[in-house]
Write a protein that holds these residues in place. Structure first.
Motif, short mmCIF file in Angstrom:
data_model
loop_
_atom_site.label_atom_id
_atom_site.label_comp_id
_atom_site.label_asym_id
_atom_site.label_seq_id
_atom_site.Cartn_x
_atom_site.Cartn_y
_atom_site.Cartn_z
N ALA A 96 -2.83 -7.14 5.59
CA ALA A 96 -2.69 -5.59 6.30
C ALA A 96 -1.99 -4.63 5.29
O ALA A 96 -2.13 -3.51 5.33
N CYS A 97 -0.72 -5.29 4.84
CA CYS A 97 0.34 -4.09 4.08
C CYS A 97 -0.08 -3.87 2.71
O CYS A 97 0.40 -2.99 2.21
N THR A 98 -0.92 -4.76 2.19
CA THR A 98 -1.36 -4.41 0.71
C THR A 98 -2.66 -3.66 0.70
O THR A 98 -2.91 -2.39 0.30
N GLU A 99 -4.00 -4.24 1.13
CA GLU A 99 -5.33 -4.02 1.06
C GLU A 99 -5.77 -2.81 2.14
O GLU A 99 -6.69 -2.14 2.17
N GLY A 100 -5.10 -3.39 3.43
CA GLY A 100 -5.60 -2.49 4.63
C GLY A 100 -6.92 -3.21 5.40
O GLY A 100 -7.28 -4.36 4.86
N TRP A 101 -7.61 -2.62 6.07
CA TRP A 101 -8.75 -2.96 6.56
C TRP A 101 -9.83 -1.53 6.87
O TRP A 101 -9.14 -0.65 6.99
N THR A 102 -11.01 -1.85 6.89
CA THR A 102 -12.03 -1.02 7.37
C THR A 102 -12.13 -1.20 8.74
O THR A 102 -12.75 -2.16 9.26
N PHE A 103 -12.02 -0.24 9.97
CA PHE A 103 -12.00 -0.37 11.15
C PHE A 103 -13.69 -0.50 11.44
O PHE A 103 -14.48 0.41 10.85
N GLY A 104 -13.88 -1.70 12.08
CA GLY A 104 -15.43 -1.65 12.38
C GLY A 104 -16.14 -3.01 11.46
O GLY A 104 -16.96 -3.41 11.74
N ALA B 102 0.84 -0.98 -0.09
CA ALA B 102 0.07 -0.04 0.16
C ALA B 102 0.76 1.36 0.01
O ALA B 102 0.48 2.05 -0.76
N ARG B 103 1.81 1.24 0.73
CA ARG B 103 2.79 2.58 0.66
C ARG B 103 3.18 2.67 -0.47
O ARG B 103 3.51 3.90 -0.94
N ALA B 104 3.62 1.85 -1.32
CA ALA B 104 4.16 1.84 -2.71
C ALA B 104 3.22 2.43 -3.68
O ALA B 104 3.32 3.10 -4.27
N LEU B 105 1.82 1.99 -3.26
CA LEU B 105 0.93 2.50 -3.98
C LEU B 105 0.59 3.89 -3.95
O LEU B 105 0.57 4.73 -5.09
N TRP B 106 0.62 4.47 -2.62
CA TRP B 106 0.51 5.71 -2.44
C TRP B 106 1.53 6.53 -3.02
O TRP B 106 1.15 7.65 -3.62
N ALA B 107 2.76 6.25 -3.10
CA ALA B 107 3.95 6.84 -3.49
C ALA B 107 3.97 6.92 -5.17
O ALA B 107 4.14 7.92 -5.74
N LEU B 108 3.31 5.78 -5.89
CA LEU B 108 3.10 5.69 -7.26
C LEU B 108 2.00 6.75 -7.55
O LEU B 108 2.49 7.76 -8.50
#
Length: 302
Positions: free
Chosen positions: A292-300, A99-105
């Motif tokens: 967790a490090c690719t897609e993340g998650w929606t809290f709740g 995900a962090r590399a996605l944000w950077a791109l």
């Protein structure tokens, strides 16, 4: 692990940010709600020097003016689908690995876009193939081969939202009033520019102290307050007061009409205050380290 290990009691402030991906220097759709452990009603936070928030204002708030030990909920998708194809952009050799590399791109491609917009990314010669855009422009890779539906690719957390009765949309979809793609892409630019100053759970581990950002879906807060997904939006202070009461919160000050961005921010701030102490919400069964490090998650999302 107990609730303390998952941070609930250690948070002292709870902020919900209703985000907007609209084009322009300022976004009327951004609203910020804040409450604390005192049990008082949530309040709306205004930008310092203007009546309307900009995305840069929100970034500055998170970088410089965030109250200590704040659980911040951002109403946007913090990543794109990955698990269904083993990649954000299957078949593209520049597809990022997390995900962090996605944000950077996204931020790099959109470096020339003012106001943290993401137009250059969705119009990018290669990336556009994965999005559904206006004017009937649906990229040839918006769907995976043999897709079971035509709503686009979903993250695992969005499938969990659907099981809760919600109607999530693909973050690759940029069309329609309920689309969240533009909000998500502009939000990813902001998250990249935070530079790790505030951890983003679960992409970052939950720290023992300090503030944390989580992805929220305001409909989940409304459902927790006793409203159905189809009635999640509240447009009067009286309806908002009933929902806040269901969460054990006093009513917000005001009467009559209220816009749904403001009501979403106020209700979700109160919900975060209550939900943060639930250890189950910090350890969803489907959340693996890779997810967790690719897609993340929606809290709740259960």
């Amino acid at each position: 692990m107990n609730a303390a290990a998952h941070g609930g009691p250690r948070f002292r402030h709870f902020m919900a940010i209703d985000w907007s991906g609209a084009v322009g220097p300022r976004q009327k759709g951004i609203a910020v709600g804040l409450c604390d452990l005192s049990g008082a009603a949530p309040q709306i936070v205004r930008p310092r020097d203007h009546a309307v928030w900009s995305r840069q204002d929100v970034l500055d708030l998170l970088l410089h003016d965030l109250p200590d030990d704040t659980l911040v909920g951002l109403d946007l998708g913090i990543s794109l689908p990955f698990a269904d194809a083993g990649a954000f952009f299957p078949g593209w050799n520049e597809s990022p690995g997390d995900a962090r590399a996605l944000w950077a791109l996204i931020d790099a491609v959109c470096a020339g876009d003012a106001d943290l917009c993401a137009t250059s990314f969705v119009d990018h010669a290669r990336a556009s193939a994965y999005f559904r855009r206006h004017g009937g422009r649906e990229g040839e890779q918006f769907h995976l081969p043999g897709a079971a539906h035509r709503r686009g690719r979903m993250r695992v957390t969005e499938e969990a939202q659907a099981r809760a009765g919600c109607k999530p949309y693909s973050n690759f979809n940029l069309v329609g009033a309920a689309q969240v793609g533009k909000s998500s892409l502009t939000g990813m630019r902001m998250l990249h520019r935070l530079g790790g100053t505030v951890p983003v759970w679960p992409i970052d581990p939950l720290p023992a102290r300090g503030s944390v950002i989580v992805e929220i879906y305001t409909t989940l807060a409304a459902v927790a307050a006793g409203r159905s997904p189809s009635r999640a939006k509240m447009t009067t202070f009286e309806a908002l007061a009933d929902a806040l009461a269901a969460l054990g919160s006093p009513p917000a000050r005001g009467s009559g009409a209220i816009d749904d961005h403001t009501s979403d921010a106020l209700l979700t701030a109160a919900w975060l205050r209550r939900a943060a102490c639930d250890p189950a919400l910090w350890q969803p069964a489907e959340l693996t380290p890779e997810l967790a490090c690719t897609e993340g998650w929606t809290f709740g999302a259960a």
